[in-house]
Design a protein around this motif. Structure first.
Motif, PDB file in Angstrom:
ATOM      1  N   HIS A 333       0.833  -1.204   0.000  1.00  0.00           N
ATOM      2  CA  HIS A 333       0.000   0.000   0.000  1.00  0.00           C
ATOM      3  C   HIS A 333       0.866   1.251   0.000  1.00  0.00           C
ATOM      4  O   HIS A 333       0.600   2.215  -0.740  1.00  0.00           O
ATOM      5  CB  HIS A 333      -0.914  -0.017   1.229  1.00  0.00           C
ATOM      6  CG  HIS A 333      -1.859   1.148   1.279  1.00  0.00           C
ATOM      7  ND1 HIS A 333      -1.520   2.357   1.866  1.00  0.00           N
ATOM      8  CD2 HIS A 333      -3.131   1.288   0.812  1.00  0.00           C
ATOM      9  CE1 HIS A 333      -2.533   3.182   1.760  1.00  0.00           C
ATOM     10  NE2 HIS A 333      -3.538   2.565   1.136  1.00  0.00           N
ATOM     11  N   ARG A 334       1.934   1.230   0.805  1.00  0.00           N
ATOM     12  CA  ARG A 334       2.806   2.397   0.878  1.00  0.00           C
ATOM     13  C   ARG A 334       3.528   2.629  -0.442  1.00  0.00           C
ATOM     14  O   ARG A 334       3.786   3.772  -0.821  1.00  0.00           O
ATOM     15  CB  ARG A 334       3.823   2.219   2.007  1.00  0.00           C
ATOM     16  CG  ARG A 334       3.205   2.331   3.391  1.00  0.00           C
ATOM     17  CD  ARG A 334       4.236   2.106   4.478  1.00  0.00           C
ATOM     18  NE  ARG A 334       3.656   2.252   5.811  1.00  0.00           N
ATOM     19  CZ  ARG A 334       4.308   2.042   6.935  1.00  0.00           C
ATOM     20  NH1 ARG A 334       5.598   1.645   6.900  1.00  0.00           N
ATOM     21  NH2 ARG A 334       3.707   2.197   8.097  1.00  0.00           N
ATOM     22  N   MET A 336       2.340   2.099  -3.288  1.00  0.00           N
ATOM     23  CA  MET A 336       1.397   2.521  -4.328  1.00  0.00           C
ATOM     24  C   MET A 336       0.604   3.764  -3.926  1.00  0.00           C
ATOM     25  O   MET A 336      -0.263   4.203  -4.696  1.00  0.00           O
ATOM     26  CB  MET A 336       0.420   1.380  -4.622  1.00  0.00           C
ATOM     27  CG  MET A 336       1.075   0.080  -5.054  1.00  0.00           C
ATOM     28  SD  MET A 336       1.846   0.194  -6.688  1.00  0.00           S
ATOM     29  CE  MET A 336       0.433   0.026  -7.754  1.00  0.00           C
ATOM     30  N   HIS A 337       0.877   4.328  -2.758  1.00  0.00           N
ATOM     31  CA  HIS A 337       0.104   5.478  -2.301  1.00  0.00           C
ATOM     32  C   HIS A 337       1.033   6.571  -1.766  1.00  0.00           C
ATOM     33  O   HIS A 337       2.123   6.297  -1.259  1.00  0.00           O
ATOM     34  CB  HIS A 337      -0.893   5.067  -1.208  1.00  0.00           C
ATOM     35  CG  HIS A 337      -2.035   4.254  -1.721  1.00  0.00           C
ATOM     36  ND1 HIS A 337      -1.900   2.929  -2.051  1.00  0.00           N
ATOM     37  CD2 HIS A 337      -3.341   4.588  -1.987  1.00  0.00           C
ATOM     38  CE1 HIS A 337      -3.061   2.460  -2.489  1.00  0.00           C
ATOM     39  NE2 HIS A 337      -3.951   3.449  -2.448  1.00  0.00           N
ATOM     40  N   ASP A 338       0.544   7.781  -1.854  1.00  0.00           N
ATOM     41  CA  ASP A 338       1.275   8.944  -1.363  1.00  0.00           C
ATOM     42  C   ASP A 338       1.158   9.015   0.155  1.00  0.00           C
ATOM     43  O   ASP A 338       0.052   8.902   0.714  1.00  0.00           O
ATOM     44  CB  ASP A 338       0.685  10.211  -2.003  1.00  0.00           C
ATOM     45  CG  ASP A 338       1.294  11.462  -1.436  1.00  0.00           C
ATOM     46  OD1 ASP A 338       2.530  11.559  -1.423  1.00  0.00           O
ATOM     47  OD2 ASP A 338       0.521  12.324  -0.971  1.00  0.00           O
ATOM     48  N   GLY A 342      -2.444  10.207   1.209  1.00  0.00           N
ATOM     49  CA  GLY A 342      -3.121   8.918   1.193  1.00  0.00           C
ATOM     50  C   GLY A 342      -3.682   8.548  -0.163  1.00  0.00           C
ATOM     51  O   GLY A 342      -4.256   7.470  -0.329  1.00  0.00           O
ATOM     52  N   LEU A 343      -3.531   9.429  -1.167  1.00  0.00           N
ATOM     53  CA  LEU A 343      -4.019   9.130  -2.508  1.00  0.00           C
ATOM     54  C   LEU A 343      -3.073   8.168  -3.231  1.00  0.00           C
ATOM     55  O   LEU A 343      -1.895   8.054  -2.877  1.00  0.00           O
ATOM     56  CB  LEU A 343      -4.124  10.420  -3.319  1.00  0.00           C
ATOM     57  CG  LEU A 343      -5.145  11.458  -2.852  1.00  0.00           C
ATOM     58  CD1 LEU A 343      -5.056  12.695  -3.732  1.00  0.00           C
ATOM     59  CD2 LEU A 343      -6.555  10.885  -2.870  1.00  0.00           C
ATOM     60  N   PRO A 344      -3.570   7.467  -4.249  1.00  0.00           N
ATOM     61  CA  PRO A 344      -2.674   6.679  -5.088  1.00  0.00           C
ATOM     62  C   PRO A 344      -1.544   7.553  -5.639  1.00  0.00           C
ATOM     63  O   PRO A 344      -1.749   8.744  -5.917  1.00  0.00           O
ATOM     64  CB  PRO A 344      -3.587   6.166  -6.209  1.00  0.00           C
ATOM     65  CG  PRO A 344      -4.946   6.132  -5.590  1.00  0.00           C
ATOM     66  CD  PRO A 344      -4.989   7.320  -4.665  1.00  0.00           C
ATOM     67  N   ASN A 345      -0.347   6.961  -5.780  1.00  0.00           N
ATOM     68  CA  ASN A 345       0.787   7.731  -6.288  1.00  0.00           C
ATOM     69  C   ASN A 345       0.973   7.517  -7.793  1.00  0.00           C
ATOM     70  O   ASN A 345       0.131   6.889  -8.452  1.00  0.00           O
ATOM     71  CB  ASN A 345       2.060   7.382  -5.520  1.00  0.00           C
ATOM     72  CG  ASN A 345       2.399   5.890  -5.619  1.00  0.00           C
ATOM     73  OD1 ASN A 345       1.894   5.177  -6.484  1.00  0.00           O
ATOM     74  ND2 ASN A 345       3.252   5.424  -4.719  1.00  0.00           N
ATOM     75  N   TYR A 348       0.949   3.826  -9.012  1.00  0.00           N
ATOM     76  CA  TYR A 348      -0.410   3.284  -9.038  1.00  0.00           C
ATOM     77  C   TYR A 348      -1.169   3.849 -10.228  1.00  0.00           C
ATOM     78  O   TYR A 348      -1.885   3.117 -10.937  1.00  0.00           O
ATOM     79  CB  TYR A 348      -1.115   3.651  -7.731  1.00  0.00           C
ATOM     80  CG  TYR A 348      -2.490   3.031  -7.548  1.00  0.00           C
ATOM     81  CD1 TYR A 348      -2.695   2.028  -6.624  1.00  0.00           C
ATOM     82  CD2 TYR A 348      -3.589   3.482  -8.290  1.00  0.00           C
ATOM     83  CE1 TYR A 348      -3.951   1.467  -6.433  1.00  0.00           C
ATOM     84  CE2 TYR A 348      -4.849   2.921  -8.121  1.00  0.00           C
ATOM     85  CZ  TYR A 348      -5.018   1.913  -7.190  1.00  0.00           C
ATOM     86  OH  TYR A 348      -6.271   1.356  -7.024  1.00  0.00           O
ATOM     87  N   SER A 401     -11.374  14.377  -3.476  1.00  0.00           N
ATOM     88  CA  SER A 401     -11.812  12.987  -3.335  1.00  0.00           C
ATOM     89  C   SER A 401     -13.312  12.909  -3.132  1.00  0.00           C
ATOM     90  O   SER A 401     -13.957  11.939  -3.570  1.00  0.00           O
ATOM     91  CB  SER A 401     -11.098  12.318  -2.154  1.00  0.00           C
ATOM     92  OG  SER A 401      -9.711  12.226  -2.382  1.00  0.00           O
ATOM     93  N   ALA A 411      -5.183  10.799  -8.267  1.00  0.00           N
ATOM     94  CA  ALA A 411      -3.855  10.420  -7.780  1.00  0.00           C
ATOM     95  C   ALA A 411      -2.989  11.654  -7.656  1.00  0.00           C
ATOM     96  O   ALA A 411      -3.155  12.642  -8.374  1.00  0.00           O
ATOM     97  CB  ALA A 411      -3.213   9.415  -8.734  1.00  0.00           C
TER      98      ALA A 411
END
Length: 499
Positions: A333-334, A336-338, A342-345, A348, A401, A411
């Protein structure tokens, strides 16, 4: 005499067991001696009882098979002690014997029957109410018959011993096969309950117990894995185990040599609990109902111990695997996410956009991609500091969001840049739909921001949107580059003064 020896030889060769041999010998002795009763007894020295095992009776004297009398009062015992193997004057020798007077015995002969270790098995006797001379040849014949009976006893003892060893070897092999199967199941198992149920079926083949009830411990809840056995008692025992002294439970968990069998003073003779543990605590238990006719042998206990070890190792392995999976999911998760929003990076985003393009190509739908740049973010950072800048980015991400719909994706592309990806139908005007998306995003993100450390007004970001349709280049980087170009066009347009 040759005829009698032939008869004796046939008796020995044709006998299949002690009874067949003894009855043949008794008939032969009776025919040769002329005595009314010939019988074999067995002496229980511990109980001080002599019992008639087999008898051959004739005329009026009957010595009943199964008759038991106190050993200390028998003519056999007195005769053997005196070394008097035969007499034709019982009243003169043992006139005080109540049994001899009741049976009106006149003649009597006895020889001992010995075990292989020369201990007394019993006696071979002859008796008659008629005065009958017992020759030395008859006494010798009785000694010979006693020896033959002794040899038969030893053969049968050896045969029983061999059968017992064979049964033990078979049981041992069966238990080895069981523990091998238990190990195989534990090595292949993905879930502890499934392994316990399979292993319970295997253990049920052992004859040392009547049934086994498996119980799974899940937190403070107890779940019966199989609807058989004395469930109420199983639950009571397991609850008793779990509510026992914590130090003793911890000792079970930590003791790698014997983590295994649990039983308390009141129930140990009827039931045992096989404790299955991991580093986290007690995971499950097997409540074993012992066979009331016999206690489990050492090998059966070893089977239970081996099972508990194997299941405990499985429980520990599954617990470690679960923790590793959870850690991997966190890492995944970390990755693939900012971290900040907390948004997808970006990673992702690229993978998701590639998938959406493939799906849209097959379905003939449109993909809308909007590149969003936070105008004035550098100035905000310079004036208010990076902490406020981070607060603003989190607030911006939360606002945008909230206006996402269905399969929309938002993202953080990097820094102060965000990317929107949405799906749309090929019907209608794609330019009009794109404008509506831009307006929705801009409206959500523009206005007053009440941050934890300050408040500020924001005029909104620059947004460039494009639409992708089937037949276009299926490359996420190219799609993003085009959206980026559209964003810069919007930025330039926003900088031009309005008339």
């Amino acid at each position: 005499m040759d005829s009698q020896l032939n008869t004796l030889a046939r008796s020995v060769s044709n006998a299949s067991n002690l009874e067949d041999l003894t009855r043949s010998l008794l008939r032969l002795v009776q025919r040769i001696s002329g005595l009314e009763s010939i019988y074999l007894t067995v002496v229980d020295k511990e109980a001080q009882i002599q019992r008639v095992l087999y008898a051959e009776n004739a005329a009026d004297l009957t010595i009943a098979e199964g008759l038991s009398v106190p050993w200390k009062d028998t003519l056999c015992r007195r005769a053997l002690q005196e070394g008097r193997f035969a007499t034709d004057d019982v009243p003169g020798c043992w006139g005080d014997s109540m049994a001899a007077r009741q049976l009106n015995l006149q003649s009597y002969v006895v020889v001992p029957v010995l075990n292989e270790d020369h201990s007394l098995f019993g006696t071979l006797c002859g008796a008659s109410t008629i005065k009958t001379e017992v020759s030395e040849e008859v006494v010798e014949l009785l000694h010979l018959c006693a020896e033959l009976i002794s040899h038969q006893l030893e053969r049968e003892r050896q045969a029983d011993l061999a059968e017992s060893r064979a049964s033990y070897a078979e049981a041992r092999l069966s238990q080895l096969q069981m523990i091998t199967e238990v190990s195989r199941i534990c090595l292949a198992a993905k879930r502890l309950p499934d392994a316990i149920i399979q292993i319970t079926d295997i253990l049920s083949k052992d004859l040392a117990w009547s049934h086994i009830t498996p119980v799974l411990v899940a937190g403070t809840e107890l779940e019966l894995l199989r609807a058989n056995g004395d469930h109420e008692e199983a639950l009571r025992l397991v609850k008793q185990m779990l509510s026992s002294d914590e130090k003793q439970i911890q000792l079970i968990i930590e003791n790698q040599l014997e983590p295994l069998i649990w039983g308390d003073a009141d129930t140990e003779a009827q039931k045992m609990i096989v404790v299955i543990t991991s580093d986290e605590g007690v995971e499950a238990a097997l409540v074993v109902q012992l066979d009331t006719q016999k206690l489990p042998c050492t090998d059966s206990m070893k089977l239970l111990n081996g099972t508990a070890n194997a299941l405990s190792l499985l429980a520990a392995r599954l617990a470690d695997h679960e923790q590793l999976e959870a850690a991997n999911q966190v890492l995944e998760h970390r990755s693939m996410h900012d971290v900040l929003t907390g948004l997808p990076n970006r990673r992702y985003l690229i993978e998701a956009l590639e998938d959406k393009l493939v799906q849209a190509e097959s379905l003939g739908t449109l993909i809308y991609t909007a590149f969003i740049d936070l105008d004035g973010f550098k100035k905000l950072n310079d004036e208010h500091g990076h902490d406020v800048g981070d607060e603003f980015l989190r607030a911006f991400a939360a606002r945008i969001s909230r206006v996402m719909r269905g399969h929309d994706l938002i993202a953080r592309y990097g820094g102060d840049e965000f990317v929107f990806v949405g799906e749309g139908s090929a019907d209608g005007d794609p330019d009009k739909t794109g404008k509506q998306i831009v307006e929705r995003i801009r409206k959500a993100c523009t206005g007053r921001y009440e941050l934890p450390s300050t408040e500020l007004d924001y005029a909104g970001p620059s947004i460039g949107i494009i639409h992708w349709q089937a037949g276009d280049v299926m490359d996420a980087d190219i799609v993003l580059a085009r959206a980026d170009t559209a964003m810069y066009a919007d930025k330039q347009a926003r900088r031009k003064p309005t008339n």
